[in-house]
Design an enzyme around this catalytic site. Structure first.
Site, PDB file in Angstrom:
ATOM      1  N   ASP A   1      29.056   2.629 -40.227  1.00 10.77           N
ATOM      2  CA  ASP A   1      27.861   2.930 -41.001  1.00 10.77           C
ATOM      3  C   ASP A   1      26.844   1.809 -40.826  1.00 10.77           C
ATOM      4  OD1 ASP A   1      26.009   3.734 -42.840  1.00 10.77           O
ATOM      5  OD2 ASP A   1      27.348   3.668 -44.568  1.00 10.77           O
TER       6      ASP A   1
ATOM      7  N   ASP B   1      19.496   5.415 -39.233  1.00 15.16           N
ATOM      8  CA  ASP B   1      20.738   5.345 -40.002  1.00 15.16           C
ATOM      9  C   ASP B   1      21.800   6.216 -39.334  1.00 15.16           C
ATOM     10  OD1 ASP B   1      22.544   4.860 -42.077  1.00 15.16           O
ATOM     11  OD2 ASP B   1      21.795   6.519 -43.282  1.00 15.16           O
TER      12      ASP B   1
END
Ligand SMILES: *[C@@H]1O[C@H](CO)[C@@H](O)[C@H](O)[C@H]1NC(C)=O
Length: 482
Positions: A157, A360
């Site tokens: 992440d 992201d």
């Protein structure tokens, strides 16, 4: 276990009481059409539908520190064997909206999260705007931890910093994971971080929560929450991390979770690739120079990669990291414009600059300023006018029924970033496929033009994305993986 820790675990556990992306196969998509291949993708419908088996696509010149990237759900993943636990598309999309809401609330806080941390830990409700990202993520890699090493599947992440895994004895709770749960008592290289250590205090900015201290053992206790139902609490620790057989990192700081709950999809935890000092990227900066790259596969039946360190990048186009937005963890970019089918959307560049843009790996659907989204949708619909429209799903409002077509033509979408870098999305990067009867434009509007634009992971599919935090740039290359 000290009673203080137990109490804090209990209080927090009380407080805090995916994804099948079916898409295209790029192999077949690159069929030349006579006139407009420059402005559109020609795609076989059969390639939209999921394949029941996993196709491993290994790169020819595999860099040294390279890990395979798999989608959490689908034929390439061992994580979710239990069909009942695989989320629906509508679950995935509403979860995605929660992540976006949290990114926005994190970015718009004027000061750190730490002001009200004490109250949050002691009160019975966590403010909805507090906490870190929903831990859904989508893609995972396998790394080794401990001595002897145990393999763990971690969701990676770029939007979070703390790496953690569930740890025995799971003093309060562990959710179901596929790999055996890591047992620090069986590892010779494990040690607790003490409460007085300076790295313990870094947790405040990394997690948004003041660390606790297990009084009896003086062990530093972290707590990180990702939303209404996901969190991890446990000992902040040091351990040997085995990235590949030849790449071993000693004294890697991570969270050894004793109370874990949430939407981690059978994975063993998270690998934090954000920009904070305790992220994997910063902790390994001497070895990998703060550089990593990944390619997210076109469908859940393909395998991508995550590599650390410098990669061959002669065909990568770099855009500078923006310093004006993104906070301390996110990778921020300057988005200047969008092209659809060769036409530049007529929106002023200030539409994008007011809220800034981040990239992201954990957000699924790209979020645009409403003004930009509506211009993109109008132009996309023009190019798709011959196909029958169907109802939308959750945050997606532009969907088509392709069930009576063998092949379809989709307008190409390109993003213009700072430094004059144009990134052409691959066909799998434009559409979210629910079924052949419902294929949707994979973009959604933010609530307001001043909200931060988020370049999500559907749009990144098959691109090689290179993050160079030391060089202050992010690069894109076409055809990184299948
Ligand atoms: C770490 O701290 C916990 C909590 O006090 C303790 O149970 C555990 O034995 C410690 N581990 C090591 C290796 O010191």
């Amino acid at each position: 276990m000290s009673s203080f820790l137990l109490a804090s675990l209990l209080v927090l556990s009380f407080l805090c009481s995916l994804e099948k992306s079916l898409s295209f196969q790029t192999r077949r998509e690159a069929i030349e059409s006579n006139h407009d291949s420059q402005y559109s993708h020609l795609v076989y419908l059969s390639s939209l539908l999921p394949s029941p088996t996993c196709t491993s696509s290994t790169k020819d010149s595999k860099p040294k520190a390279s890990l395979e990237v798999r989608h959490k759900h689908g034929p390439c993943s061992q994580l979710n064997q239990d069909k009942a636990e695989v989320p629906t598309h509508s679950d995935i999309l509403s979860q995605d909206q929660k992540r976006v809401n949290q990114i926005h609330s994190r970015l718009y806080k004027k000061t750190g999260d730490d002001n009200s941390v004490k109250e949050e830990l002691d009160s019975t409700t966590l403010p909805a705007k507090s906490g870190r990202l929903i831990g859904s993520g989508n893609y995972f890699v396998v790394v080794g931890i401990g001595s002897p090493k145990r393999d763990l599947s971690l969701i990676f992440d770029t939007g979070s910093d703390l790496t953690w895994t569930q740890c025995k004895p799971c003093a309060a709770s562990c959710y179901k994971q596929q790999d055996p749960i890591f047992d620090p008592s069986k590892s010779t290289s494990y040690s607790n971080i003490t409460c007085t250590s300076s790295v313990c205090t870094q947790l405040v900015s990394a997690t948004g929560n003041q660390p606790a201290c297990a009084k009896s053992s003086n062990a530093c206790v972290y707590g990180i929450q990702y939303g209404d139902s996901s969190f991890s609490i446990g000992y902040f620790s040091q351990e040997r991390l085995t990235v590949t057989a030849t790449d071993i990192i000693d004294n890697f700081l991570f969270g050894c979770g004793q109370n874990n709950q949430g939407l981690f999809g059978g994975s063993a935890g998270l690998l934090g690739l954000g920009r904070h000092p305790i992220s994997f990227v910063e902790q390994t900066s001497i070895k990998y120079k703060k550089i990593f790259a990944y390619c997210l596969p076109s469908t859940a039946s393909n395998v991508g990669y995550l590599t650390f360190g410098r990669v061959a990048d002669n065909y990568i186009k770099y855009t500078p990291l923006s310093t004006s937005s993104g906070g301390s963890s996110f990778y921020a970019l300057d988005l200047l414009g969008i092209y659809v089918g060769g036409t530049k959307l007529s929106i002023s560049s200030s539409t994008f600059s007011s809220g800034g843009t981040i990239i992201d790996s954990g957000t699924v659907i790209t979020r645009l300023p409403p003004t930009a989204y509506s211009a993109l949708r109008t132009e996309f619909q023009k190019g798709m006018s011959k196909y029958p429209k169907v109802s939308g799903l959750s945050i997606l409002d532009t969907c088509y029924d392709f069930s009576s077509y063998k092949e379809i033509t989709v307008p190409k979408i390109s993003f213009l970033f700072g430094g004059g870098v144009t990134v052409d999305l691959a066909a799998p990067g434009e559409l979210y496929v629910v079924s052949d009867k419902q294929v949707c434009l994979a973009f959604a509007p933010n609530g307001d033009d001043s909200d931060t634009t988020i370049f999500g992971n559907v749009q990144q599919k098959t691109l090689q994305v290179v993050y160079d935090a030391a060089g202050g740039k992010v690069g894109f290359g076409a055809g990184g993986c299948k």
